[in-house]
Design an enzyme around this catalytic site. Structure first.
Site, short mmCIF file in Angstrom:
data_model
loop_
_atom_site.label_atom_id
_atom_site.label_comp_id
_atom_site.label_asym_id
_atom_site.label_seq_id
_atom_site.Cartn_x
_atom_site.Cartn_y
_atom_site.Cartn_z
N TYR A 52 0.82 -1.22 0.00
CA TYR A 52 0.00 0.00 0.00
C TYR A 52 0.86 1.27 0.00
O TYR A 52 0.44 2.29 -0.53
CB TYR A 52 -1.01 -0.01 1.16
CG TYR A 52 -2.12 -1.00 0.89
CD1 TYR A 52 -3.15 -0.71 0.00
CD2 TYR A 52 -2.10 -2.26 1.47
CE1 TYR A 52 -4.14 -1.64 -0.29
CE2 TYR A 52 -3.10 -3.20 1.19
CZ TYR A 52 -4.10 -2.88 0.31
OH TYR A 52 -5.09 -3.80 0.01
N ASN A 86 -13.08 3.06 -5.50
CA ASN A 86 -11.64 3.32 -5.59
C ASN A 86 -11.10 3.86 -4.28
O ASN A 86 -11.77 4.59 -3.56
CB ASN A 86 -11.35 4.29 -6.74
CG ASN A 86 -11.67 3.67 -8.08
OD1 ASN A 86 -11.78 2.45 -8.16
ND2 ASN A 86 -11.83 4.48 -9.10
N ASP A 88 -8.25 5.61 -4.49
CA ASP A 88 -7.51 6.81 -4.87
C ASP A 88 -8.35 8.07 -4.58
O ASP A 88 -9.53 7.98 -4.22
CB ASP A 88 -7.05 6.74 -6.34
CG ASP A 88 -8.21 6.76 -7.33
OD1 ASP A 88 -9.08 7.65 -7.23
OD2 ASP A 88 -8.25 5.90 -8.24
N HIS A 103 -14.69 1.56 -0.29
CA HIS A 103 -13.62 0.62 0.07
C HIS A 103 -12.43 1.29 0.74
O HIS A 103 -11.33 0.75 0.72
CB HIS A 103 -13.16 -0.15 -1.18
CG HIS A 103 -14.22 -1.09 -1.70
ND1 HIS A 103 -14.20 -1.61 -2.97
CD2 HIS A 103 -15.34 -1.57 -1.10
CE1 HIS A 103 -15.26 -2.39 -3.13
NE2 HIS A 103 -15.97 -2.37 -2.02
N THR A 169 -16.48 -0.53 -13.65
CA THR A 169 -16.49 -1.57 -12.62
C THR A 169 -16.98 -2.88 -13.21
O THR A 169 -17.87 -2.91 -14.04
CB THR A 169 -17.31 -1.17 -11.37
OG1 THR A 169 -17.40 -2.28 -10.50
CG2 THR A 169 -18.68 -0.66 -11.70
#
Ligand code: NAD
Length: 226
Positions: A52, A86, A88, A103, A169
């Site tokens: 990560y 996402n 981001d 998420h 998606t």
């Protein structure tokens, strides 16, 4: 008009952040179950943290693409609610105001002991970095098998939609994919993806088989007539 936009990894592909399903279920060369599950975390915390840390650097070096920017600009005309899978922050950097992350977020960390102890996180998380409760810090990411804390909020927002747009998606990750079924019956649903996901084809579903940037532009021009 309330436009709800459900986005997945595909919307960030043109920003240079890869999706993982295309690569045979691998995420940047790693097995998803090794880097995105509580079991993987217990097996090798240092490796998961490194994974990560690398994703965080990659996101920092990426920029929102035309699809993110066009969705942000759409707020001048309609109420636009982004619900993203996402991790981001490209919707934020594009300027969208109403964003729910299903998420988690790569730029946040949290305690392994208490999921409500959350910190902003710009740099690396290292093994031995601890929260105020003494718990090891982990990425603030929802892994497979974990509860999705923002799901109820996302359901309520989806129930209020006049139009639902689903971009990039695979509709394979649950419970995110189930949001489709909370949209009011028979509202128009637009699915933008160069590879149309496997799903029931109802008469109110419209497929735009294009990359996110082209598909969003087409939706705004041809459907919203803007
Ligand atoms: P996925 O990887 O399962 O599927 C990606 C989808 O994007 C596919 O259907 C593919 O056809 C489509 N796609 C590929 N290129 C596209 C483009 N240019 N324009 C539009 N669509 C395109 O992604 P998912 O369903 O979002 O699930 C993966 C999970 O992994 C996410 O929930 C997320 O938590 C995590 N993830 C996040 C990121 C990110 O934050 N950018 C990146 C990879 C994975």
């Amino acid at each position: 008009m309330h436009i709800t936009v459900l986005t997945g990894a595909g919307i960030s592909a043109e920003s240079g952040i890869p999706t993982f399903r295309g690569a045979g279920g691998l995420w940047e060369g790693f097995k998803v179950e090794d880097v995105a599950s509580p079991e993987g975390w217990l097996r090798d915390q240092k490796m998961v943290l490194q994974f990560y840390n690398a994703r965080r650097k990659a996101v920092k070096n990426a920029n929102p693409n035309k699809a993110h920017l066009d969705l942000a600009a759409l707020e001048q005309h309609h109420h636009v609610q982004i619900i993203t899978q996402n991790i981001d922050d490209l919707h934020e950097r594009a300027g969208s105001k109403n964003i729910v992350h299903l998420h988690g977020e790569i730029f946040k960390s949290r305690s392994v002991k208490n999921e409500s102890i959350i910190y902003d996180c710009e740099g690396d998380i290292n093994f031995g970095d601890i929260a105020t409760d003494g718990g090891q810090l982990r990425p603030h990411i929802v892994w497979f098998g974990e509860q999705v804390p923002n799901l109820e909020k996302a359901i309520t927002l989806t129930e209020r939609s006049d139009i639902l747009v689903i971009i990039g998606t695979s509709m394979l990750v649950y419970p995110a994919a189930s949001l489709l079924h909370y949209a009011p019956y028979d509202i128009p649903v637009y699915i933008i993806n160069p590879e149309i996901p496997e799903m029931n084809k109802k008469s109110n579903y419209h497929f735009i088989k294009k990359n996110a940037s082209e598909g969003v532009a087409e939706f705004i021009r041809d459907v919203l007539k803007l």
